[in-house]
Design an enzyme around this catalytic site. Structure first.
Site, PDB file in Angstrom:
ATOM      1  N   GLU A  93      15.992  -2.318 -14.189  1.00  0.00           N
ATOM      2  CA  GLU A  93      15.929  -1.611 -12.981  1.00  0.00           C
ATOM      3  C   GLU A  93      15.422  -2.832 -12.127  1.00  0.00           C
ATOM      4  O   GLU A  93      14.817  -3.857 -12.567  1.00  0.00           O
ATOM      5  CB  GLU A  93      14.728  -0.785 -12.767  1.00  0.00           C
ATOM      6  CG  GLU A  93      15.046   0.319 -13.740  1.00  0.00           C
ATOM      7  CD  GLU A  93      13.845   1.437 -13.882  1.00  0.00           C
ATOM      8  OE1 GLU A  93      12.865   1.199 -13.246  1.00  0.00           O
ATOM      9  OE2 GLU A  93      13.925   2.505 -14.339  1.00  0.00           O
ATOM     10  N   CYS A 113       9.915  -3.163 -23.104  1.00  0.00           N
ATOM     11  CA  CYS A 113       8.828  -4.123 -23.297  1.00  0.00           C
ATOM     12  C   CYS A 113       7.841  -3.831 -24.662  1.00  0.00           C
ATOM     13  O   CYS A 113       7.886  -2.604 -25.029  1.00  0.00           O
ATOM     14  CB  CYS A 113       8.001  -3.767 -22.018  1.00  0.00           C
ATOM     15  SG  CYS A 113       6.228  -4.923 -21.912  1.00  0.00           S
ATOM     16  N   CYS A 117       1.340  -0.970 -22.854  1.00  0.00           N
ATOM     17  CA  CYS A 117       0.255  -0.199 -22.149  1.00  0.00           C
ATOM     18  C   CYS A 117       0.516   1.123 -21.971  1.00  0.00           C
ATOM     19  O   CYS A 117       1.478   1.600 -21.801  1.00  0.00           O
ATOM     20  CB  CYS A 117       0.267  -0.898 -20.838  1.00  0.00           C
ATOM     21  SG  CYS A 117       0.317  -2.966 -20.799  1.00  0.00           S
ATOM     22  N   CYS A 120       2.298   2.993 -18.985  1.00  0.00           N
ATOM     23  CA  CYS A 120       3.678   2.638 -18.406  1.00  0.00           C
ATOM     24  C   CYS A 120       4.706   3.249 -19.007  1.00  0.00           C
ATOM     25  O   CYS A 120       4.773   3.259 -20.352  1.00  0.00           O
ATOM     26  CB  CYS A 120       3.529   0.882 -18.644  1.00  0.00           C
ATOM     27  SG  CYS A 120       4.870   0.013 -17.836  1.00  0.00           S
ATOM     28  N   GLY A 160       9.473  -5.119 -18.606  1.00  0.00           N
ATOM     29  CA  GLY A 160       9.247  -6.109 -19.354  1.00  0.00           C
ATOM     30  C   GLY A 160       8.029  -7.060 -19.148  1.00  0.00           C
ATOM     31  O   GLY A 160       7.315  -6.959 -17.723  1.00  0.00           O
ATOM     32  N   GLU A 161       7.476  -7.967 -19.763  1.00  0.00           N
ATOM     33  CA  GLU A 161       6.550  -8.918 -19.801  1.00  0.00           C
ATOM     34  C   GLU A 161       7.226 -10.232 -19.433  1.00  0.00           C
ATOM     35  O   GLU A 161       7.598 -10.904 -20.153  1.00  0.00           O
ATOM     36  CB  GLU A 161       5.583  -9.037 -20.837  1.00  0.00           C
ATOM     37  CG  GLU A 161       4.448 -10.300 -20.999  1.00  0.00           C
ATOM     38  CD  GLU A 161       3.598 -10.394 -19.732  1.00  0.00           C
ATOM     39  OE1 GLU A 161       3.806 -11.501 -19.291  1.00  0.00           O
ATOM     40  OE2 GLU A 161       2.915  -9.388 -19.258  1.00  0.00           O
ATOM     41  N   SER A 192       4.132 -11.218 -12.647  1.00  0.00           N
ATOM     42  CA  SER A 192       2.947 -10.354 -13.048  1.00  0.00           C
ATOM     43  C   SER A 192       2.968 -10.462 -14.522  1.00  0.00           C
ATOM     44  O   SER A 192       3.813 -10.275 -15.179  1.00  0.00           O
ATOM     45  CB  SER A 192       3.296  -8.918 -12.469  1.00  0.00           C
ATOM     46  OG  SER A 192       2.362  -7.986 -13.299  1.00  0.00           O
ATOM     47  N   SER A 215      -2.240  -8.178 -14.430  1.00  0.00           N
ATOM     48  CA  SER A 215      -2.495  -6.906 -14.565  1.00  0.00           C
ATOM     49  C   SER A 215      -3.719  -6.552 -15.482  1.00  0.00           C
ATOM     50  O   SER A 215      -3.738  -6.481 -16.638  1.00  0.00           O
ATOM     51  CB  SER A 215      -1.488  -6.165 -15.373  1.00  0.00           C
ATOM     52  OG  SER A 215      -0.104  -6.210 -14.599  1.00  0.00           O
ATOM     53  N   LEU A 216      -4.924  -6.175 -14.675  1.00  0.00           N
ATOM     54  CA  LEU A 216      -6.438  -6.164 -15.206  1.00  0.00           C
ATOM     55  C   LEU A 216      -6.504  -4.702 -15.716  1.00  0.00           C
ATOM     56  O   LEU A 216      -6.819  -4.501 -16.913  1.00  0.00           O
ATOM     57  CB  LEU A 216      -7.197  -6.794 -14.408  1.00  0.00           C
ATOM     58  CG  LEU A 216      -8.487  -7.048 -14.975  1.00  0.00           C
ATOM     59  CD1 LEU A 216      -8.727  -7.793 -16.214  1.00  0.00           C
ATOM     60  CD2 LEU A 216      -9.715  -7.322 -13.732  1.00  0.00           C
ATOM     61  N   CYS A 334       7.983   1.536 -12.186  1.00  0.00           N
ATOM     62  CA  CYS A 334       8.854   0.837 -13.268  1.00  0.00           C
ATOM     63  C   CYS A 334       8.992   1.486 -14.345  1.00  0.00           C
ATOM     64  O   CYS A 334       8.203   2.182 -14.999  1.00  0.00           O
ATOM     65  CB  CYS A 334       7.826  -0.396 -13.689  1.00  0.00           C
ATOM     66  SG  CYS A 334       8.706  -1.616 -14.783  1.00  0.00           S
TER      67      CYS A 334
END
Length: 350
Positions: A93, A113, A117, A120, A160-161, A192, A215-216, A334
């Site tokens: 996307e 990913c 998380c 997500c 994704g990371e 990010s 991303s905390l 996302c």
């Protein structure tokens, strides 16, 4: 996928070495680069200022990567979401958003990913594969072409990371700023990460002028352990070390993304913990009311609680804003469109 060379992922210097090995003049690499990234040729036959023998050799040993829009959804606020189909049939996307400062495109860096998380949609089903640098670029090229709009800034915050695909992302950052291609300044690019500390340190050492968005999503290890598995490897204290080091080396202010999850991390006491954690840093906090995902138990709190959280951070000296929601009616969050598309395909196949 193929044993041929992904030509669009090669830097100008790599193209020079490739063609030099074939006995071609150095300037041919510049012509080839312009066809790929300036004129965005989809075939070697279009490259009419290259000799037929060279085009034949390129055809035999290389390929021009590409993607196509499988779905395009447009929201009333002008936000457009693209579901792109890759050469192998996988999908990713991209989201195009209009701001006062220009058009921003959020792109994906992986198919799926593996970070896990808890709130997500992108991580449901895990990671399939990394994207090539050309596939990151093509999201930018195609979104611009299909929308007819200039892409003024890019955010690597889609599926994704990015730092889990470090090599391809770094190559993308090299290619996207080339003046013979998109010519996009690194100051208009944000990356990010959920907090891969060793890769943050590697990125800092590159001394690029991109914005690092972390991303905390929690102010203490107990909460972050629960919602973000990466915290079990890199605790918040270690992450803060990498973030401070990033600013010291690059001079670029770090942005902290903080998803507000109702009843989990959105109380005023948590805001005070967050302010204490970030005190003394040159940073900005971007508060994001969490997007509900059917497969997760997490839900957003009220707008009133989000405003109170922001006000408390500002009272304690932190710059904080609540992200403006865009494209909510088109699943702009996302991973949601890709997940729905997969579910529909699975339903058709059964």
């Amino acid at each position: 996928m193929t044993d041929k060379t992904d030509l669009k992922s090669m830097t100008r210097e790599e193209l020079e070495l490739l063609l030099a090995g074939w006995g071609e003049a150095k300037f041919r690499a510049g012509q080839l680069f312009e066809w790929l990234h300036g004129k965005r040729a989809g075939s070697f036959d279009e490259m009419t200022n290259l000799s037929k023998p060279l085009r034949q050799k390129l055809q035999e040993s290389c390929y021009i990567n590409g993607l196509e829009a499988k779905r395009i959804l447009e929201a009333q606020d002008g936000t457009a979401k693209f579901l792109f189909r890759l050469r192998d049939g996988n999908t990713v996307e991209s989201v195009l958003m209009a701001h006062d400062y220009g058009n921003s495109l959020c792109i994906s860096s992986q198919v799926g990913c593996r970070m896990g998380c808890g709130f997500c949609a992108s991580t449901i089903g895990g990671k399939v594969r990394d994207l090539a640098a050309s596939e990151l670029l093509d999201q930018v090229y195609e979104a611009g072409r299909l929308s007819g709009k200039r892409i003024d800034s890019v955010v690597l915050m889609g599926i994704g990371e990015p730092l889990d695909n470090f090599g391809a992302v770094l190559r993308f950052l090299t290619l996207v700023r080339d003046p013979k291609g998109l010519g996009l300044s690194h100051r208009h690019i944000s990356l990010s990460t959920c907090g891969l500390c060793e890769e943050i340190d590697r990125l800092a050492d590159e001394k690029l002028q991109i914005t690092l968005s972390v991303s905390l999503h929690a102010a203490d290890d107990e909460t972050r352990d629960r919602i973000m598995p990466v915290n079990r490897k890199y605790k918040i204290g270690r992450l803060m070390q990498s973030c401070r080091r990033y600013f010291e080396i690059t001079g670029r202010r770090v942005s902290y993304e903080y998803a507000l999850i109702g009843g989990v991390n959105d109380g005023l006491e948590t805001a005070r913990k967050l302010a204490a954690l970030l005190r003394g840093q040159n940073c900005h906090v971007n508060l994001i009311p969490v997007n509900p995902v059917a497969e997760t138990p997490y839900r957003r709190g009220s707008r009133k609680s989000a405003e109170a959280f922001r006000a408390e951070l500002e009272r304690l000296g932190l710059a904080a804003t609540i992200r403006r929601e865009m494209g909510t009616e088109i699943d702009a969050a996302c991973g949601q469109l890709r997940r729905k598309d997969r579910e529909e395909e699975d339903g058709c196949a059964s």
